[in-house]
Write a protein that holds these residues in place. Structure first.
Motif, PDB file in Angstrom:
ATOM      1  N   PHE A  45       3.650   2.747  -7.205  1.00 46.10           N
ATOM      2  CA  PHE A  45       2.260   2.982  -6.815  1.00 46.10           C
ATOM      3  C   PHE A  45       1.285   1.908  -7.313  1.00 46.10           C
ATOM      4  N   THR A  46       1.760   1.011  -8.183  1.00 46.46           N
ATOM      5  CA  THR A  46       0.864  -0.090  -8.534  1.00 46.46           C
ATOM      6  C   THR A  46       1.360  -1.406  -7.946  1.00 46.46           C
ATOM      7  N   ASN A  47       2.664  -1.546  -7.832  1.00 48.59           N
ATOM      8  CA  ASN A  47       3.172  -2.844  -7.399  1.00 48.59           C
ATOM      9  C   ASN A  47       4.487  -2.727  -6.631  1.00 48.59           C
ATOM     10  N   PRO A  48       4.431  -2.118  -5.443  1.00 43.63           N
ATOM     11  CA  PRO A  48       5.661  -2.041  -4.645  1.00 43.63           C
ATOM     12  C   PRO A  48       6.091  -3.434  -4.226  1.00 43.63           C
ATOM     13  N   ARG A  49       7.404  -3.656  -4.138  1.00 42.85           N
ATOM     14  CA  ARG A  49       7.888  -5.011  -3.850  1.00 42.85           C
ATOM     15  C   ARG A  49       8.102  -5.241  -2.360  1.00 42.85           C
ATOM     16  N   ASP A  50       8.299  -4.179  -1.621  1.00 47.17           N
ATOM     17  CA  ASP A  50       8.601  -4.344  -0.207  1.00 47.17           C
ATOM     18  C   ASP A  50       7.353  -4.038   0.619  1.00 47.17           C
ATOM     19  N   ALA A  51       7.110  -4.891   1.604  1.00 50.71           N
ATOM     20  CA  ALA A  51       5.900  -4.738   2.428  1.00 50.71           C
ATOM     21  C   ALA A  51       5.884  -3.380   3.136  1.00 50.71           C
ATOM     22  N   ARG A  52       7.066  -2.865   3.507  1.00 45.52           N
ATOM     23  CA  ARG A  52       7.115  -1.576   4.206  1.00 45.52           C
ATOM     24  C   ARG A  52       6.698  -0.444   3.280  1.00 45.52           C
ATOM     25  N   THR A  53       7.165  -0.504   2.003  1.00 52.50           N
ATOM     26  CA  THR A  53       6.745   0.504   1.028  1.00 52.50           C
ATOM     27  C   THR A  53       5.236   0.443   0.871  1.00 52.50           C
ATOM     28  N   HIS A  54       4.752  -0.788   0.714  1.00 54.89           N
ATOM     29  CA  HIS A  54       3.317  -0.971   0.519  1.00 54.89           C
ATOM     30  C   HIS A  54       2.512  -0.382   1.678  1.00 54.89           C
ATOM     31  N   ASP A  55       2.919  -0.722   2.894  1.00 57.09           N
ATOM     32  CA  ASP A  55       2.181  -0.247   4.065  1.00 57.09           C
ATOM     33  C   ASP A  55       2.199   1.275   4.142  1.00 57.09           C
ATOM     34  N   PHE A  56       3.327   1.856   3.766  1.00 62.01           N
ATOM     35  CA  PHE A  56       3.422   3.320   3.847  1.00 62.01           C
ATOM     36  C   PHE A  56       2.534   4.001   2.812  1.00 62.01           C
ATOM     37  N   ILE A  57       2.629   3.586   1.551  1.00 62.21           N
ATOM     38  CA  ILE A  57       1.883   4.320   0.523  1.00 62.21           C
ATOM     39  C   ILE A  57       0.385   4.045   0.581  1.00 62.21           C
ATOM     40  N   THR A  58      -0.002   2.922   1.176  1.00 62.90           N
ATOM     41  CA  THR A  58      -1.434   2.648   1.251  1.00 62.90           C
ATOM     42  C   THR A  58      -2.031   3.115   2.581  1.00 62.90           C
ATOM     43  N   GLY A  59      -1.196   3.688   3.430  1.00 59.43           N
ATOM     44  CA  GLY A  59      -1.723   4.233   4.683  1.00 59.43           C
ATOM     45  C   GLY A  59      -1.903   3.191   5.764  1.00 59.43           C
ATOM     46  N   ARG A  60      -0.976   2.217   5.832  1.00 55.38           N
ATOM     47  CA  ARG A  60      -1.093   1.189   6.861  1.00 55.38           C
ATOM     48  C   ARG A  60       0.020   1.291   7.889  1.00 55.38           C
ATOM     49  N   PHE A  61       0.702   2.431   7.937  1.00 60.08           N
ATOM     50  CA  PHE A  61       1.875   2.519   8.807  1.00 60.08           C
ATOM     51  C   PHE A  61       1.510   2.877  10.230  1.00 60.08           C
ATOM     52  N   GLY A  62       2.249   2.331  11.166  1.00 62.99           N
ATOM     53  CA  GLY A  62       2.202   2.775  12.570  1.00 62.99           C
ATOM     54  C   GLY A  62       1.088   2.169  13.318  1.00 62.99           C
ATOM     55  N   ALA A  91     -12.715   7.373  -6.336  1.00 57.81           N
ATOM     56  CA  ALA A  91     -12.857   8.830  -6.266  1.00 57.81           C
ATOM     57  C   ALA A  91     -12.530   9.364  -4.872  1.00 57.81           C
ATOM     58  N   LEU A  92     -12.988   8.681  -3.836  1.00 58.91           N
ATOM     59  CA  LEU A  92     -12.866   9.245  -2.496  1.00 58.91           C
ATOM     60  C   LEU A  92     -11.613   8.811  -1.750  1.00 58.91           C
ATOM     61  N   ARG A  93     -11.077   7.636  -2.063  1.00 60.64           N
ATOM     62  CA  ARG A  93      -9.935   7.127  -1.290  1.00 60.64           C
ATOM     63  C   ARG A  93      -8.632   7.125  -2.074  1.00 60.64           C
ATOM     64  N   GLN A  94      -8.698   7.279  -3.369  1.00 64.64           N
ATOM     65  CA  GLN A  94      -7.498   7.195  -4.222  1.00 64.64           C
ATOM     66  C   GLN A  94      -6.603   6.013  -3.846  1.00 64.64           C
ATOM     67  N   PRO A  95      -7.130   4.804  -3.984  1.00 64.33           N
ATOM     68  CA  PRO A  95      -6.325   3.647  -3.587  1.00 64.33           C
ATOM     69  C   PRO A  95      -5.072   3.503  -4.451  1.00 64.33           C
ATOM     70  N   VAL A  96      -4.002   3.011  -3.841  1.00 68.08           N
ATOM     71  CA  VAL A  96      -2.775   2.705  -4.592  1.00 68.08           C
ATOM     72  C   VAL A  96      -2.343   1.276  -4.265  1.00 68.08           C
ATOM     73  N   ALA A  97      -1.367   0.824  -5.044  1.00 70.38           N
ATOM     74  CA  ALA A  97      -0.722  -0.478  -4.818  1.00 70.38           C
ATOM     75  C   ALA A  97      -1.761  -1.598  -4.684  1.00 70.38           C
ATOM     76  N   ALA A  98      -1.616  -2.452  -3.675  1.00 69.33           N
ATOM     77  CA  ALA A  98      -2.501  -3.619  -3.565  1.00 69.33           C
ATOM     78  C   ALA A  98      -3.961  -3.198  -3.429  1.00 69.33           C
ATOM     79  N   ASP A  99      -4.214  -2.058  -2.782  1.00 67.66           N
ATOM     80  CA  ASP A  99      -5.598  -1.582  -2.637  1.00 67.66           C
ATOM     81  C   ASP A  99      -6.190  -1.209  -3.998  1.00 67.66           C
ATOM     82  N   LEU A 100      -5.370  -0.563  -4.824  1.00 61.15           N
ATOM     83  CA  LEU A 100      -5.814  -0.209  -6.174  1.00 61.15           C
ATOM     84  C   LEU A 100      -6.085  -1.475  -6.986  1.00 61.15           C
ATOM     85  N   ARG A 101      -5.162  -2.419  -6.899  1.00 60.20           N
ATOM     86  CA  ARG A 101      -5.329  -3.657  -7.667  1.00 60.20           C
ATOM     87  C   ARG A 101      -6.574  -4.409  -7.211  1.00 60.20           C
TER      88      ARG A 101
END
Lengths: 279, 254
Positions: A262-279, B94-104
């Motif tokens: 959740f802070t530093n995924p290594r794969d672009a697909r993981t990143h896109d999924f957890i940050t809401g960039r999929f599809g 607070a409103l978006r709960q950013p993670v990964a690159a967005d959080l950074r």
């Protein structure tokens, strides 16, 4: 012990699953490990060469879009897929170093060691007491009425339901609320003293308060047992799990400590999924 | 001193680290817009701070009282924008709960804006002393030295801000790897000022102000290094592993 051997091999680098960047903590021993899991539903391949180590006394979250294979993988861990027609599986699943798909292993005993909780609570149309006692009776876990009473009470305590149902143990389970029913089926799983509990979206049918209670329960249970949870909620995976595995189109894309994912995924697909960039 | 060259992000696992997350749009467009706005505001703050530093430095050499006053008064706009960025970042968390690159990216915006705000304070400090110096005798060779050091610091600041705007990791790391140039300049200027003060005690007052200016510039240089480290974290998710060359030099001295 098989587990020590296993960990030593892993430390030597010979057993590290590809795509798996290690455990939530180095101190956590491996409870289960899957190697090269392939699964077919008839003509459709649902899993492609999935390998994953699952740490003991920790929560491992399986995440991914619908149809990514995470639930199929979850069910390979207690041979649940076998009960579905047309399913073929290959690869190895070891629990404490023992292959649970070996011909000598009884799948019923595997499912007693590896409990399961589903999305919708599914209590039997029996009393609260009988729901929890059911599996214990079947497996002959308690000798005599007193022992069974104790076992039922312990399981209900562990599932955080005791204070709500102690006065009405012999009333129908289906009269409980959804949230209580979900904790009841967790108690039913706990009554068998499983080593691993599989949860398939256990709180997706619950409101936020009931969800928080389930998550608190997961946290407590993880002190003693190994938990694997499939969840559609990214936030839930982040809250409850120590290790996170991301599935996509039947493949394990990336597995690492939840903090890493959740802070530093290594794969672009993981990143896109957890940050809401999929599809 | 060991040669510090940066060879780019290391490949990790089976896939390359992707650093250009900013270009990839969000499914929820408003969320993506908010992140882009945050980055744009930090860039704007960077531009403001950069011109404050430039103006402060020229006000010294040119004995330009009006310009120095403008820098002192301009600092409040930097503070306002920093608070605005902080407010936006907290709201987004607070409103978006950013993670990964967005959080950074969000955390980086917070940290960068704080570092930039302090850089702005340094510029204000220089401008205040420029006012005092303008009342005394001109000390041309010395103010020129300050100007040269100022230009060097300013080019580092400009490079690191460009690196941020364009998400250019190599450029940020280039700034990071060369932070000893400013320190060398500071040491030389320090010796120069000491020589003056010993030669003519009447210059002590002016030289003391120049010394503080030099110190402020040196700290702006440190902030530029710090900004480069934050950009490195935002783009790669990793801390800059190697120790800074300057710290190694300090350890060797002590």
């Amino acid at each position: 012990m098989a587990t020590d051997f296993h960990n030593a091999m892993r430390a030597a680098g010979s057993l590290t699953a590809p795509g798996d960047r290690g455990e939530a903590s180095d101190a956590t021993p491996i409870k289960a490990s899957a190697r090269g899991i392939v699964l077919w539903y008839g003509e459709t391949q649902a899993l492609f060469d999935v390998s994953l180590d699952i740490p003991d006394r920790a929560v491992t979250a399986l995440i991914g879009p619908s149809g990514s294979g995470k639930s199929s993988f979850l069910r390979t861990l207690n041979r649940m897929n076998e009960v579905m027609p047309g399913v073929r599986t290959s690869g190895r699943v070891e629990i404490d170093g023992e292959d649970i798909y070996a011909p000598s292993v009884d799948p019923v005993l595997v499912r007693a060691r590896v409990g399961m909780v589903f999305q919708r609570p599914n209590p039997f149309p029996k009393s609260i007491y009988d729901n929890v006692a059911y599996g214990a009776r079947l497996h002959g876990l308690a000798k005599g009425r007193d022992a069974l009473d104790t076992l039922v009470a312990d399981a209900l305590h562990a599932a955080g339901l005791w204070s709500e149902v102690a006065h009405r143990l012999h009333t129908p389970a289906l009269a409980l609320t959804d949230a209580q029913q979900q904790r009841l089926v967790i108690a039913r799983a706990l009554a068998l003293q499983p080593e691993i509990i599989l949860m398939d979206e256990p709180s997706s049918a619950l409101d936020p308060v009931a969800t928080a209670r389930i998550e608190e329960l997961i946290d407590e249970l993880a002190q003693k047992v190994c938990i694997v949870i499939v969840t559609h909620s990214m936030a839930q995976a982040a809250r409850v799990s120590h290790k996170t595995a991301f599935f996509h189109e039947g493949r394990l894309i990336e597995a690492a400590s939840t903090e890493e994912i959740f802070t530093n995924p290594r794969d672009a697909r993981t990143h896109d999924f957890i940050t809401g960039r999929f599809g | 001193m060991s040669d510090t060259t940066y060879s780019g992000p290391q490949p990790l696992g089976q896939t390359q680290v992707q650093t250009d997350f900013r270009a990839n749009p969000h499914t929820v467009r408003a969320y993506g817009d908010e992140l882009n706005q945050l980055t744009a505001e930090v860039t704007r703050l960077g531009g403001m701070v950069e011109s404050q530093v430039a103006d402060a430095v020229s006000s010294v050499a040119r004995r330009d009282v009006a310009l120095a006053r403008a820098v002192i008064e301009g600092d409040v706009r930097i503070d306002d924008l920093q608070r605005e960025i902080e407010r936006r970042a907290i709201r987004l968390i607070a409103l978006r709960q950013p993670v990964a690159a967005d959080l950074r990216r969000t955390v980086a915006a917070l940290k960068l804006s704080l570092s930039l705000e302090r850089t702005g304070d340094m510029a204000k400090g220089i401008a205040k002393r420029a006012l005092v110096l303008a009342e005394g005798e001109p000390m041309l060779p010395l103010t020129r030295s300050i100007e040269r050091m100022g230009k060097l610091v300013l080019s580092r600041l400009k490079d690191v801000l460009d690196a941020y705007t364009t998400a250019n990791l190599d450029q940020a790391m280039n700034v990071w790897a060369h932070d000893d140039d400013v320190d060398e300049h500071y040491d030389a200027l320090f010796r120069e000022l000491l020589t003056y003060m010993m030669g003519d005690p009447r210059t002590i007052n002016g030289c003391a102000h120049l010394l503080f200016m030099a110190k402020n510039l040196e700290r702006i240089g440190d902030h530029a290094t710090n900004l480069a480290e934050i950009i490195h974290y935002e783009l790669t998710g990793e801390d800059v592993l190697a120790d800074r060359p300057r710290r190694l030099a300090q350890d060797a001295q002590s």
